[in-house]
Structure formats: C-alpha cells, structure tokens
Design a protein around this motif. Structure first.
Motif, PDB file in Angstrom:
ATOM      1  N   ALA A 136      10.839   2.594   0.356  1.00  0.00           N
ATOM      2  CA  ALA A 136      10.384   3.355  -0.826  1.00  0.00           C
ATOM      3  C   ALA A 136      11.104   4.711  -0.885  1.00  0.00           C
ATOM      4  O   ALA A 136      11.481   5.180  -1.960  1.00  0.00           O
ATOM      5  CB  ALA A 136       8.879   3.551  -0.772  1.00  0.00           C
ATOM      6  N   PHE A 137      11.324   5.336   0.282  1.00  0.00           N
ATOM      7  CA  PHE A 137      12.046   6.620   0.348  1.00  0.00           C
ATOM      8  C   PHE A 137      13.471   6.436  -0.194  1.00  0.00           C
ATOM      9  O   PHE A 137      13.969   7.260  -0.942  1.00  0.00           O
ATOM     10  CB  PHE A 137      12.140   7.088   1.804  1.00  0.00           C
ATOM     11  CG  PHE A 137      11.041   8.029   2.213  1.00  0.00           C
ATOM     12  CD1 PHE A 137       9.770   7.903   1.699  1.00  0.00           C
ATOM     13  CD2 PHE A 137      11.286   9.046   3.119  1.00  0.00           C
ATOM     14  CE1 PHE A 137       8.759   8.760   2.076  1.00  0.00           C
ATOM     15  CE2 PHE A 137      10.277   9.915   3.508  1.00  0.00           C
ATOM     16  CZ  PHE A 137       9.015   9.770   2.984  1.00  0.00           C
ATOM     17  N   LEU A 138      14.087   5.326   0.244  1.00  0.00           N
ATOM     18  CA  LEU A 138      15.477   5.070  -0.174  1.00  0.00           C
ATOM     19  C   LEU A 138      15.551   4.937  -1.693  1.00  0.00           C
ATOM     20  O   LEU A 138      16.416   5.541  -2.339  1.00  0.00           O
ATOM     21  CB  LEU A 138      15.989   3.798   0.520  1.00  0.00           C
ATOM     22  CG  LEU A 138      17.354   3.290   0.075  1.00  0.00           C
ATOM     23  CD1 LEU A 138      18.423   4.338   0.224  1.00  0.00           C
ATOM     24  CD2 LEU A 138      17.748   2.049   0.865  1.00  0.00           C
ATOM     25  N   VAL A 139      14.606   4.163  -2.257  1.00  0.00           N
ATOM     26  CA  VAL A 139      14.604   3.988  -3.715  1.00  0.00           C
ATOM     27  C   VAL A 139      14.326   5.329  -4.391  1.00  0.00           C
ATOM     28  O   VAL A 139      14.987   5.715  -5.353  1.00  0.00           O
ATOM     29  CB  VAL A 139      13.549   2.930  -4.121  1.00  0.00           C
ATOM     30  CG1 VAL A 139      13.358   2.904  -5.626  1.00  0.00           C
ATOM     31  CG2 VAL A 139      13.962   1.560  -3.618  1.00  0.00           C
ATOM     32  N   SER A 140      13.345   6.060  -3.847  1.00  0.00           N
ATOM     33  CA  SER A 140      12.949   7.343  -4.433  1.00  0.00           C
ATOM     34  C   SER A 140      14.101   8.352  -4.454  1.00  0.00           C
ATOM     35  O   SER A 140      14.247   9.130  -5.391  1.00  0.00           O
ATOM     36  CB  SER A 140      11.783   7.889  -3.612  1.00  0.00           C
ATOM     37  OG  SER A 140      11.369   9.103  -4.086  1.00  0.00           O
ATOM     38  N   ALA A 141      14.920   8.312  -3.397  1.00  0.00           N
ATOM     39  CA  ALA A 141      16.039   9.264  -3.331  1.00  0.00           C
ATOM     40  C   ALA A 141      17.208   8.806  -4.199  1.00  0.00           C
ATOM     41  O   ALA A 141      18.113   9.580  -4.477  1.00  0.00           O
ATOM     42  CB  ALA A 141      16.506   9.414  -1.883  1.00  0.00           C
ATOM     43  N   GLY A 171       0.822  -1.218   0.000  1.00  0.00           N
ATOM     44  CA  GLY A 171       0.000   0.000   0.000  1.00  0.00           C
ATOM     45  C   GLY A 171       0.854   1.264   0.000  1.00  0.00           C
ATOM     46  O   GLY A 171       0.364   2.362  -0.233  1.00  0.00           O
ATOM     47  N   ASN A 172       2.136   1.095   0.260  1.00  0.00           N
ATOM     48  CA  ASN A 172       3.011   2.270   0.327  1.00  0.00           C
ATOM     49  C   ASN A 172       3.862   2.467  -0.913  1.00  0.00           C
ATOM     50  O   ASN A 172       4.789   3.261  -0.901  1.00  0.00           O
ATOM     51  CB  ASN A 172       3.923   2.140   1.544  1.00  0.00           C
ATOM     52  CG  ASN A 172       3.143   2.415   2.801  1.00  0.00           C
ATOM     53  OD1 ASN A 172       2.490   3.440   2.908  1.00  0.00           O
ATOM     54  ND2 ASN A 172       3.173   1.475   3.725  1.00  0.00           N
ATOM     55  N   LEU A 173       3.524   1.725  -1.955  1.00  0.00           N
ATOM     56  CA  LEU A 173       4.313   1.865  -3.188  1.00  0.00           C
ATOM     57  C   LEU A 173       4.307   3.305  -3.701  1.00  0.00           C
ATOM     58  O   LEU A 173       5.256   3.760  -4.322  1.00  0.00           O
ATOM     59  CB  LEU A 173       3.752   0.940  -4.276  1.00  0.00           C
ATOM     60  CG  LEU A 173       4.206  -0.517  -4.214  1.00  0.00           C
ATOM     61  CD1 LEU A 173       3.593  -1.305  -5.355  1.00  0.00           C
ATOM     62  CD2 LEU A 173       5.718  -0.621  -4.270  1.00  0.00           C
ATOM     63  N   SER A 174       3.194   4.027  -3.420  1.00  0.00           N
ATOM     64  CA  SER A 174       3.075   5.407  -3.929  1.00  0.00           C
ATOM     65  C   SER A 174       4.173   6.313  -3.364  1.00  0.00           C
ATOM     66  O   SER A 174       4.470   7.363  -3.933  1.00  0.00           O
ATOM     67  CB  SER A 174       1.712   5.987  -3.584  1.00  0.00           C
ATOM     68  OG  SER A 174       1.587   6.085  -2.186  1.00  0.00           O
ATOM     69  N   ALA A 175       4.784   5.880  -2.236  1.00  0.00           N
ATOM     70  CA  ALA A 175       5.820   6.727  -1.624  1.00  0.00           C
ATOM     71  C   ALA A 175       7.053   6.849  -2.512  1.00  0.00           C
ATOM     72  O   ALA A 175       7.867   7.752  -2.313  1.00  0.00           O
ATOM     73  CB  ALA A 175       6.216   6.173  -0.260  1.00  0.00           C
ATOM     74  N   VAL A 176       7.204   5.973  -3.521  1.00  0.00           N
ATOM     75  CA  VAL A 176       8.410   6.076  -4.359  1.00  0.00           C
ATOM     76  C   VAL A 176       8.416   7.362  -5.188  1.00  0.00           C
ATOM     77  O   VAL A 176       9.456   7.776  -5.671  1.00  0.00           O
ATOM     78  CB  VAL A 176       8.610   4.875  -5.334  1.00  0.00           C
ATOM     79  CG1 VAL A 176       8.952   3.611  -4.618  1.00  0.00           C
ATOM     80  CG2 VAL A 176       7.437   4.702  -6.256  1.00  0.00           C
TER      81      VAL A 176
END
Ligand code: ATP
Length: 632
Positions: free
Chosen positions: A511-516, A427-432
């Motif tokens: 997800a934050f780590l991947v996003s950054a 459910g937190n995939l959107s955080a990427v």
C-alpha cells in the motif's frame, strides 16, 4: 480614483526613487527568459506541441515590494517560479537568473524563501508549534540553541501579530482552526524563520477579504523596509495595497507590457493614450488595458487580445511599445552592466547549499511531529483498533473452539486461516492514503530544505507503521486465537501473531508503494485492489496450486496469501491428530498431501519471503517518494 489625484497620493516610495534601508536586500535580475511547456494529451498522454508561456522577459527586482501583475493565465506564477528556481528547468529554453550578480541554480530554493498560494501547514499543530518545527529544522544547531530558536519564534509571532492565536491549532477538515489571514501570516512566518533577504510569495492575498489582504501587504511592506527583496504575484489589488508597491511588472500572454516603478506606471500608460476614469483603481485600470477593455486614443496602439482590436490602428502591441520605451532601455542597460560583472564561479558555490541540520536530528523532529499528528488526529488509530477487536470477536465466535473431529476440523481451520489472512491484508487498505494525504506538505517542506526524503519516509515507518499496525494485531491475535481453540502452546501463539504481523506489514508495504507512486485515491484504490485479488487467487485456498498450468503457477511465489496461509497451517497442523469414527489423520499427513514443507525451515522460509516482500516494497516506495516531481 482620479489620475491627477493619484499623483498627489503618498506613493512616495513607489515613485521610482530608491527604497531607503540601512542594509539593502539582494538584487535579482533575469534576462531573456523563454519558458515553454508541453502538455500531454489524450488517454495515451501523447506529448502535445510546445507552447511558449514566457516570451523573452527580462527585469530587475531590488529591495522593496516587487509586484507581478497580469490577467489570469498571463504567466505571473510561471515567472515567479522561474526566477525562484521552482519551475522545471527542462522548460527553460534560454535566459539566466542572477542574484547579486551571481548565477543561481535550483539551489536558490534552499537559500531563499517561497510562500506558496495554498498555505501548506500541519493542521493539527498550533501556530507556535509549526513555527518551531520550521525553526528546529532550518536553523543550524551550532549557531542557534533551542532557547535561541524559541526566542526567534516568539519574535516572529510578535512581528506578525500572531500573539492571540499562537497556541491555536491551524485547523483541519475536522478541527476548526485559525482564520485565513492568520494562516497566511503563519505561512509567511514559517519562511521568515531563516531571516531570508529574498522572499517570494505566490498570490499572498488570494482568498482573503480586502482588509486581511491589506494587512498582509502592509506586513510585507514593513518587512521590506527591514532590507528584504520581496517578490510576489498578485491579482487585482485594491488601491491602498497597490500604492505600497515599489516596482511593478505587468504581464500579458507571457510578455512584459510594463516593468518599472509602480508609481510611474500610470504616467507610462497615459503617455500611450490611455485615460484612467475618475475613482477607478489603477490596478484595475492596468488590467483593463492588458485585457483590451480600455482603449487608447493614440493611433499607434493596437491590441491583439482575442478578437478585440482597437479601432484606431493596427500597428504595435503593448509589448512592442514597452520594448521601445525608455523603461525597457534602462533595464537593458543595467542588465548589461550586471552581466558584465557576473561571477562565473558562483554556480559551483551555490551548489554547496545543503540542509541546516543533521539526519538524526531531523529524524527526531519529524518523528515528534508525526507522533503529535497521530495523537491529535486519532480517528484512524481508534478505527484501526476498534476494527481489529470487532473482527477478532466475530472470527472467534464463528470458529469458536474448533473440534478435532474430521471433516469439520480441517475445513474450519483452513477456512478460518484464509479469512484471517484476508482480514490482515485488506484491513490495511487505508494505508494507501498515507503519502497521498500529505503529498503537498512533503513536497513543499522537502523542496524547501526542511528535511531529507529518507527522514520523512523513516518517520512514517517508525511512528505510523509500527505502533499503528503491529500493536493492534497482537491484540487481535490474542482475542481470536484462544477463542478459536487453536494449539494452546504459547510459542505457537507467538508464531501465529508473528505471521499475522508479517502478512499485515507486507500488505501495508505494498500500500505504501502504491501511495508513493500515484497522487489520487481513485488510482491508488485500483492499483492496490488488483494485486491483492490476484495474490488471493494464488494463495492456495481457492485453487490447488499443484494442479495449475506451469507457466502460470509461478505467480504463487509473489503471493502474500500463500506465505501467510502456509505458515499458519504449519504452525497449527504440525503435531495435531484429527480423528473420525474409523480413522485418524495426523497434521503432517495433511501438510504432505498439500505439498507444504513442514520442517522448521519450511515454516521460517515463509517469514523470510514475507520479509523480502516488505523490504522490496519499502525500497521501491522510498524510490518513488524520491521521484515525486518537485517542479511546478
Ligand atoms: N506546468 C504547466 N503545465 C501546463 N500548463 C502550464 C504549466 N505551467 C503554466 N502553464 C500554463 O501557462 C499559462 C500561464 O500560467 P500561470 O499559472 O503562470 O498564469 P497566472 O498568470 O499565474 O494565472 P492565474 O492568475 O490564473 O494563476 C497558463 O495558460 C497555464 O495553463
């Protein structure tokens, strides 16, 4: 436009005479700049050969409008970025940039102002709010009270003619906002807030209609008369724009073909045998010359532009002719005097430039903007909340009031917990999208000295992560927990909700780590899906972890699913008694058979492990944010 007519036109200020201002702006000089790039090629991103994109360029930019022109790919933006301290210094092979005879380092970025080509503004904020955001962060609080900052914003709104749209939102893909010209003015205003005397603009008129472009350059012209040195790259300006230029630098393939008073450029090219047709725009004419479209009547001029070679001769290129001209000689002479006077200790001084406001003040201002952005762009928060409520109701209905009778008691409970954990993690995939969406604005503001990286990161944690991820999970838990008929004690409910929140936070932090770490959604989706799927396999539901190959089973220690599943299973099973027609089974017996430590520490060690994953991922996400390439 006829050439003879051109001389009669009021290009008075651009004819090479000094711009008359009360207090002159800084003089920027650059000397012998050689800049190279090395592109990565192929799937392995092998480094290709070095390519020189600026070849021994030198020049002097003084108070007034300094235009850098040239055909596409000629190196205008590269030159602007190098002299503005925005281009990766690793590519600089030689050369030096001085501002008022002082050597400048990359900290020029914090002392001057740079307006990027694509206006990078927060679309959910109004023009006034964006300007105030810039003022709040970039004006020192000791010298500028809140009232002073508001006054300054008001004066900039008036100076830029933004009164009518001051309270209109900039606009996003969902919200219709201000016009392109107003957006550009606002971008300029964001930089003018610090009253910079040195202003760089990358193609300020690109994408605007000719009238709006005209008004933007007229505005810059007005600003330059207040004692500012304004340097910008520009594509084919119309004549009414061109005649406002004080100084012109014309580039071709990384070499200077003219640098001098804009009003003298026509005479210079005429002296080389080029003739501007009647009604032709001088700016277009100059580009025709550099492109090889216009031919010289002089036998000494040749043109090496692709296959086009003037019929007249094979002697000298325009760059060589410029190097032999008296304009180049004058620049060299002046540069020699300036270099002789340059202050070698100034490099150390320039390094002292730092942020104008304190860490906590920046945190307050950036958190406030992040909150406004979330409130005014509520689609994501609403969707998150709605998804949680719908999922909670569905799960509650599927596993409605689970019985204590065997076998369904165990099967349903473990199945429900696995489903819940999957829901929390995926459910937190959107955080990427978090850092990818705002990457441009973060890089622009951070490198422009608005705020520290840590401030931006913490604002996301405080304003986005906690309210957006934790609150919906407590609502989710309270709906499905009691519908499923799990352990009715309130403490057990709190432990359940805590576990769900920790699982969710661990998923978000990954997800934050991947996003950054990456800049595209496609890459982020691949990188986040893979670890989640592997963690699911090593969660203990799809395969018995005790029966796994030893060298492989260690992967379970990195599984968010394992810790979450173990914690909710202990929370539910401990103290329960399940029965069938001829036997009873205690929860403890089940936990023992699965090799789960059900002591008090056994439960809490899962929370500690989840917290560890959150902290490690967040720390690496912060490091990755710091490592984002700020250079152009
Ligand atoms: N970081 C980079 N990596 C790869 N190539 C680069 C980089 N920076 C510049 N170049 C190359 O250097 C050349 C000059 O680029 P630059 O953007 O300065 O040209 P320009 O005159 O501003 O062009 P345009 O008007 O199209 O924006 C181009 O061929 C460009 O591809």
């Amino acid at each position: 436009m006829d050439v003879s007519e051109l001389k009669m036109l009021p290009a008075g200020e651009s004819d090479g005479t000094k711009v008359c201002v009360k207090v002159p702006g800084p003089t920027l000089t650059y000397q012998n700049i050689h800049y190279c790039i090395r592109e990565s090629r192929g799937p392995c991103r092998k480094r290709g050969p070095e390519r020189e994109i600026l070849k021994n360029v030198s020049g002097i930019m003084k108070t007034g409008l300094n235009a850098i022109m040239g055909a596409t790919g000629s190196g205008k933006t590269s030159l602007l970025d190098v002299i503005a301290g925005r281009k990766d210094p690793r590519g600089l092979r030689s050369g030096q940039v001085l501002v008022d005879n002082k050597v400048v380092t990359s900290d020029l970025r914090l002392m001057s102002a740079y307006v990027v080509q694509d206006d990078i503004l927060m679309g959910t904020l109004t023009v006034r709010e964006n300007l105030l955001f810039s003022g709040n962060l970039r004006l020192p609080r000791k010298q500028c009270s809140t009232a002073d900052k508001e006054k300054k914003v008001e004066s900039i709104i008036q100076e830029l003619g933004l009164e009518d749209c001051a309270d209109t939102k900039i606009g996003t893909e969902f919200i219709r906002g201000v016009s392109g010209g107003e957006r550009k003015r606002c971008s300029i205003g964001m930089e003018l807030i610090t009253s910079p005397t040195l202003l760089f603009l990358d193609e300020p008129t690109t994408g605007l209609d000719s009238n709006t472009a005209n008004s933007i350059i007229a505005l810059l012209h007005r600003l330059s008369r207040g004692g500012r040195t304004i340097i910008f790259s520009i594509h084919q300006p119309r004549y009414s724009i061109f005649r406002l230029f004080d100084h012109l630098t014309l580039l071709h393939k990384g070499e200077t073909v003219y640098a001098g008073p804009a009003g003298k450029a026509m005479d210079y090219f005429q002296s080389l045998g080029y003739t501007c047709e009647a009604f032709n725009n001088p700016a277009d004419f100059f580009l025709d010359i550099t492109n090889g479209e216009a031919l010289s009547s002089m036998p000494t001029v040749t043109w090496f532009s692709g296959s086009k070679v003037s019929l007249c001769s094979l002697e000298k290129s325009l760059a060589e002719l410029y190097r032999e001209s008296h304009y180049c000689a004058a620049v060299k002479e002046e540069l020699k005097c300036i270099t002789g006077r340059s202050d070698p200790s100034s490099e150390a001084k320039s390094k002292a430039a730092s942020y104008a406001t304190s860490f906590f003040y920046q945190l307050k201002v950036v958190c406030w903007r992040t909150m406004l952005n979330v409130v005014r762009n509520p689609q994501t928060s609403y969707a998150q909340m709605a998804m949680n409520i719908i999922c909670a109701l569905l799960i509650g209905l599927i596993y409605y009031q689970m019985p204590l009778s065997l076998r369904e008691a165990l099967q349903n409970r473990i199945g429900a917990f696995f489903f819940l954990i999957i829901n929390m993690v995926f459910g937190n995939l959107s955080a990427v999208e978090l850092f990818i969406n705002e990457r441009a604005i973060f890089v622009h503001e951070n490198s422009g000295g608005y705020y520290r990286t840590s401030v931006y990161f913490l604002s996301k944690v405080f304003v986005d992560l906690l309210p957006n991820r934790i609150v919906p999970i407590f609502i989710f838990s309270s709906i499905c927990y009691y519908m499923m008929g799990l352990n009715p004690s309130f403490t057990a409910f709190l432990c359940f909700a805590l576990t769900m929140s920790m699982v969710s936070l661990a998923g978000v932090s990954l997800a934050f780590l991947v996003s950054a770490s990456v800049s595209t959604f496609a890459m982020a989706n691949v990188l986040i899906a893979l670890p989640f799927v592997f963690m699911m396999v090593f969660g203990g539901f799809l395969v018995n972890l005790n029966s796994m190959l030893n060298w492989l089973s260690w992967l379970k220690w990195a599984s968010i699913f394992k810790y979450g599943l173990d914690a909710v299973t202990i929370n539910e099973m401990k103290g329960q008694v399940f029965y069938s027609v001829n036997a009873t089974l205690t929860g403890e017996m089940y936990l023992q058979s699965q090799g789960i430590d059900y002591s008090l520490w056994g439960f809490w060690q899962n929370q500690v492990a989840l917290l560890g994953i959150v902290l490690v991922c967040m720390t690496f996400a912060y490091i990755q944010l710091r490592r984002i390439n700020r250079w152009k």
